[in-house]
Every structure is written in structure tokens, then in C-alpha cells.
Design a protein around this motif. Sequence first.
Motif, PDB file in Angstrom:
ATOM      1  N   TRP A 243       0.836  -1.198   0.000  1.00  0.00           N
ATOM      2  CA  TRP A 243       0.000   0.000   0.000  1.00  0.00           C
ATOM      3  C   TRP A 243       0.875   1.254   0.000  1.00  0.00           C
ATOM      4  CZ3 TRP A 243      -5.164  -0.240  -0.593  1.00  0.00           C
ATOM      5  CH2 TRP A 243      -5.817  -1.441  -0.293  1.00  0.00           C
ATOM      6  N   ASP A 244       0.435   2.287  -0.698  1.00  0.00           N
ATOM      7  CA  ASP A 244       1.104   3.590  -0.717  1.00  0.00           C
ATOM      8  C   ASP A 244       0.209   4.607  -0.029  1.00  0.00           C
ATOM      9  OD1 ASP A 244       3.350   2.785  -2.235  1.00  0.00           O
ATOM     10  OD2 ASP A 244       2.188   2.993  -4.087  1.00  0.00           O
ATOM     11  N   ILE A 245       0.782   5.394   0.849  1.00  0.00           N
ATOM     12  CA  ILE A 245       0.035   6.449   1.519  1.00  0.00           C
ATOM     13  C   ILE A 245       0.073   7.693   0.644  1.00  0.00           C
ATOM     14  CG2 ILE A 245      -0.027   7.984   3.516  1.00  0.00           C
ATOM     15  CD1 ILE A 245       1.186   5.698   5.152  1.00  0.00           C
ATOM     16  N   HIS A 246      -1.115   8.183   0.266  1.00  0.00           N
ATOM     17  CA  HIS A 246      -1.193   9.414  -0.509  1.00  0.00           C
ATOM     18  C   HIS A 246      -1.414  10.615   0.392  1.00  0.00           C
ATOM     19  CE1 HIS A 246      -1.178   7.790  -4.581  1.00  0.00           C
ATOM     20  NE2 HIS A 246      -1.742   6.739  -4.027  1.00  0.00           N
ATOM     21  N   TYR A 247      -2.265  10.419   1.429  1.00  0.00           N
ATOM     22  CA  TYR A 247      -2.595  11.544   2.276  1.00  0.00           C
ATOM     23  C   TYR A 247      -3.142  11.037   3.599  1.00  0.00           C
ATOM     24  CZ  TYR A 247      -4.826  15.888   3.765  1.00  0.00           C
ATOM     25  OH  TYR A 247      -5.202  16.996   4.458  1.00  0.00           O
ATOM     26  N   VAL A 248      -2.635  11.574   4.682  1.00  0.00           N
ATOM     27  CA  VAL A 248      -3.167  11.289   6.011  1.00  0.00           C
ATOM     28  C   VAL A 248      -3.185  12.595   6.790  1.00  0.00           C
ATOM     29  CG1 VAL A 248      -2.794  10.119   8.216  1.00  0.00           C
ATOM     30  CG2 VAL A 248      -2.346   8.901   6.091  1.00  0.00           C
ATOM     31  N   ASP A 249      -4.357  12.968   7.280  1.00  0.00           N
ATOM     32  CA  ASP A 249      -4.516  14.108   8.184  1.00  0.00           C
ATOM     33  C   ASP A 249      -5.391  13.597   9.319  1.00  0.00           C
ATOM     34  OD1 ASP A 249      -4.732  16.494   9.490  1.00  0.00           O
ATOM     35  OD2 ASP A 249      -5.865  17.518   7.917  1.00  0.00           O
ATOM     36  N   ILE A 250      -4.775  13.357  10.457  1.00  0.00           N
ATOM     37  CA  ILE A 250      -5.490  12.709  11.553  1.00  0.00           C
ATOM     38  C   ILE A 250      -5.184  13.413  12.866  1.00  0.00           C
ATOM     39  CG2 ILE A 250      -3.693  10.980  11.898  1.00  0.00           C
ATOM     40  CD1 ILE A 250      -5.917   8.960  12.450  1.00  0.00           C
ATOM     41  N   ASP A 251      -6.230  13.676  13.627  1.00  0.00           N
ATOM     42  CA  ASP A 251      -6.091  14.247  14.962  1.00  0.00           C
ATOM     43  C   ASP A 251      -7.249  13.741  15.810  1.00  0.00           C
ATOM     44  OD1 ASP A 251      -5.520  15.644  17.235  1.00  0.00           O
ATOM     45  OD2 ASP A 251      -5.808  17.639  16.362  1.00  0.00           O
ATOM     46  N   LEU A 252      -6.981  12.739  16.624  1.00  0.00           N
ATOM     47  CA  LEU A 252      -8.005  12.141  17.479  1.00  0.00           C
ATOM     48  C   LEU A 252      -7.895  12.619  18.912  1.00  0.00           C
ATOM     49  CD1 LEU A 252      -7.856   8.472  16.159  1.00  0.00           C
ATOM     50  CD2 LEU A 252      -9.240  10.368  15.337  1.00  0.00           C
ATOM     51  N   THR A 253      -7.040  13.603  19.169  1.00  0.00           N
ATOM     52  CA  THR A 253      -6.779  14.036  20.542  1.00  0.00           C
ATOM     53  C   THR A 253      -7.734  15.121  21.023  1.00  0.00           C
ATOM     54  OG1 THR A 253      -5.151  15.644  19.766  1.00  0.00           O
ATOM     55  CG2 THR A 253      -4.339  13.451  20.343  1.00  0.00           C
ATOM     56  N   GLY A 254      -8.373  15.858  20.129  1.00  0.00           N
ATOM     57  CA  GLY A 254      -9.238  16.963  20.532  1.00  0.00           C
ATOM     58  C   GLY A 254     -10.660  16.530  20.839  1.00  0.00           C
ATOM     59  N   SER A 255     -11.486  17.516  21.186  1.00  0.00           N
ATOM     60  CA  SER A 255     -12.892  17.217  21.496  1.00  0.00           C
ATOM     61  C   SER A 255     -13.666  16.859  20.229  1.00  0.00           C
ATOM     62  CB  SER A 255     -13.539  18.415  22.182  1.00  0.00           C
ATOM     63  OG  SER A 255     -13.488  19.543  21.331  1.00  0.00           O
ATOM     64  N   ALA A 256     -13.252  17.388  19.095  1.00  0.00           N
ATOM     65  CA  ALA A 256     -13.873  17.047  17.805  1.00  0.00           C
ATOM     66  C   ALA A 256     -12.816  16.345  16.950  1.00  0.00           C
ATOM     67  CB  ALA A 256     -14.379  18.298  17.118  1.00  0.00           C
ATOM     68  N   PRO A 257     -12.749  15.013  17.015  1.00  0.00           N
ATOM     69  CA  PRO A 257     -11.720  14.309  16.250  1.00  0.00           C
ATOM     70  C   PRO A 257     -11.899  14.515  14.752  1.00  0.00           C
ATOM     71  CG  PRO A 257     -13.279  12.759  17.199  1.00  0.00           C
ATOM     72  CD  PRO A 257     -13.635  14.107  17.713  1.00  0.00           C
ATOM     73  N   LYS A 258     -10.775  14.549  14.045  1.00  0.00           N
ATOM     74  CA  LYS A 258     -10.832  14.663  12.594  1.00  0.00           C
ATOM     75  C   LYS A 258      -9.859  13.666  11.990  1.00  0.00           C
ATOM     76  CE  LYS A 258      -7.337  18.078  11.500  1.00  0.00           C
ATOM     77  NZ  LYS A 258      -7.015  19.244  10.722  1.00  0.00           N
ATOM     78  N   ALA A 259     -10.230  13.185  10.836  1.00  0.00           N
ATOM     79  CA  ALA A 259      -9.360  12.255  10.123  1.00  0.00           C
ATOM     80  C   ALA A 259      -9.752  12.232   8.660  1.00  0.00           C
ATOM     81  CB  ALA A 259      -9.456  10.853  10.712  1.00  0.00           C
ATOM     82  N   GLU A 260      -8.758  12.184   7.813  1.00  0.00           N
ATOM     83  CA  GLU A 260      -8.957  11.936   6.394  1.00  0.00           C
ATOM     84  C   GLU A 260      -7.714  11.225   5.910  1.00  0.00           C
ATOM     85  OE1 GLU A 260     -10.061  14.053   2.162  1.00  0.00           O
ATOM     86  OE2 GLU A 260      -9.767  15.305   3.923  1.00  0.00           O
ATOM     87  N   LEU A 261      -7.917  10.095   5.241  1.00  0.00           N
ATOM     88  CA  LEU A 261      -6.777   9.369   4.711  1.00  0.00           C
ATOM     89  C   LEU A 261      -7.117   8.727   3.387  1.00  0.00           C
ATOM     90  CD1 LEU A 261      -6.938   5.970   5.486  1.00  0.00           C
ATOM     91  CD2 LEU A 261      -6.956   7.080   7.693  1.00  0.00           C
ATOM     92  N   LYS A 262      -6.114   8.654   2.537  1.00  0.00           N
ATOM     93  CA  LYS A 262      -6.226   7.999   1.243  1.00  0.00           C
ATOM     94  C   LYS A 262      -4.992   7.127   1.066  1.00  0.00           C
ATOM     95  CE  LYS A 262      -6.664   8.668  -3.677  1.00  0.00           C
ATOM     96  NZ  LYS A 262      -6.538   9.587  -4.803  1.00  0.00           N
ATOM     97  N   VAL A 263      -5.248   5.834   0.848  1.00  0.00           N
ATOM     98  CA  VAL A 263      -4.183   4.852   0.694  1.00  0.00           C
ATOM     99  C   VAL A 263      -4.513   4.018  -0.534  1.00  0.00           C
ATOM    100  CG1 VAL A 263      -2.929   2.982   1.829  1.00  0.00           C
ATOM    101  CG2 VAL A 263      -3.937   4.783   3.208  1.00  0.00           C
ATOM    102  N   SER A 264      -3.511   3.703  -1.377  1.00  0.00           N
ATOM    103  CA  SER A 264      -3.792   2.952  -2.601  1.00  0.00           C
ATOM    104  C   SER A 264      -2.768   1.846  -2.824  1.00  0.00           C
ATOM    105  CB  SER A 264      -3.793   3.893  -3.803  1.00  0.00           C
ATOM    106  OG  SER A 264      -2.483   4.335  -4.074  1.00  0.00           O
ATOM    107  N   ARG A 265      -3.165   0.909  -3.674  1.00  0.00           N
ATOM    108  CA  ARG A 265      -2.278  -0.163  -4.142  1.00  0.00           C
ATOM    109  C   ARG A 265      -1.922   0.116  -5.590  1.00  0.00           C
ATOM    110  NH1 ARG A 265      -5.500  -5.527  -2.703  1.00  0.00           N
ATOM    111  NH2 ARG A 265      -6.150  -5.095  -4.814  1.00  0.00           N
ATOM    112  N   THR A 266      -0.854  -0.506  -6.067  1.00  0.00           N
ATOM    113  CA  THR A 266      -0.404  -0.255  -7.440  1.00  0.00           C
ATOM    114  C   THR A 266      -1.365  -0.813  -8.485  1.00  0.00           C
ATOM    115  OG1 THR A 266       0.940  -2.254  -7.374  1.00  0.00           O
ATOM    116  CG2 THR A 266       2.035  -0.185  -6.828  1.00  0.00           C
ATOM    117  N   ASP A 267      -2.208  -1.783  -8.121  1.00  0.00           N
ATOM    118  CA  ASP A 267      -3.140  -2.359  -9.096  1.00  0.00           C
ATOM    119  C   ASP A 267      -4.411  -1.532  -9.267  1.00  0.00           C
ATOM    120  OD1 ASP A 267      -4.468  -2.885  -6.729  1.00  0.00           O
ATOM    121  OD2 ASP A 267      -4.823  -4.991  -7.167  1.00  0.00           O
ATOM    122  N   GLY A 268      -4.534  -0.422  -8.547  1.00  0.00           N
ATOM    123  CA  GLY A 268      -5.666   0.466  -8.725  1.00  0.00           C
ATOM    124  C   GLY A 268      -6.635   0.519  -7.558  1.00  0.00           C
ATOM    125  N   ARG A 269      -6.569  -0.412  -6.639  1.00  0.00           N
ATOM    126  CA  ARG A 269      -7.466  -0.391  -5.470  1.00  0.00           C
ATOM    127  C   ARG A 269      -7.071   0.769  -4.570  1.00  0.00           C
ATOM    128  NH1 ARG A 269     -10.561  -4.533  -2.879  1.00  0.00           N
ATOM    129  NH2 ARG A 269     -10.743  -5.141  -5.052  1.00  0.00           N
TER     130      ARG A 269
END
Length: 139
Positions: A20-46
Amino acid sequence: MQITTAAVANLQRTMAAAGWDIHYVDIDLTGSAPKAELKVSRTDGRWIWARIDGLGRCTVETFHRERGLAMDASRKGRRPLTPMVDDRFLGRTRHEGPRAMLRHVTSYLVDNAANPIHLADVRAAWAGVMSAHALIAAA
């Protein structure tokens, strides 16, 4: 608390070992309003996109990207073959909270890994970047 570069490097190394390749991770679970966005892909297109929206809803969507050459259907007459990208939607899951969403994501990454990897290794690598705000973007 600051995320160390060693934790980020460990996550990237673990994901690469699983295919898997990480394209983007923005994660913060420490606050009162947790936020997360991540995109991970494989070379075959998944690829997988997980996020927590502004209302706190946790969603994971999976896709398969197909690339090829085709004629642009919006133009008439003679036209050259152009590179086309088609993302096929595979499914969506909703989760109770951020931790449940990330447990699902890590399980999905292990179950669909190009190379065998242990779930404990993947969860340990993700745990290293969940302790504080982390922002990882592929170069």
C-alpha cells in the motif's frame, strides 16, 4: 505532543511492505472534535478513502481505479486516444466512532494487502501516528 519522523517512517515502511502507498493522512483524534482523512492505494488500482466529516460521521469508501486510452465521448468527429481514468465505487461502510473506523481500515488494509502482513504490525504502525496530530502527504 509531536509525531516523530520515526513514527511516520515506520508507518510508510509498514504500508509499503504490505503493498500500500500512503497518498494523504490528516489525523487528529486528541481533541474534542476528532478529525481524520486518509487515502491509501495499491499499485493495481485499489484505493481506500476514510474520513470523519464536520458532523462527526465516520465513513470508509473503497474504489478501484482503471486507467487506459480511449476517445473522448464529449467530442465529435476524428479524435485522438487520450488517457482516461475511471474510478469504480466498490463500497461504503459507516462506523460508530473514529477508533472503530481506524480498526476497520487497518483490518481492510491487512485483508487486501498485496504482500502478507500481520494485523498487529499494521495496527502498531498506525498507533504511532494516532497519538497526536499527524499530517502526511505523498511528495
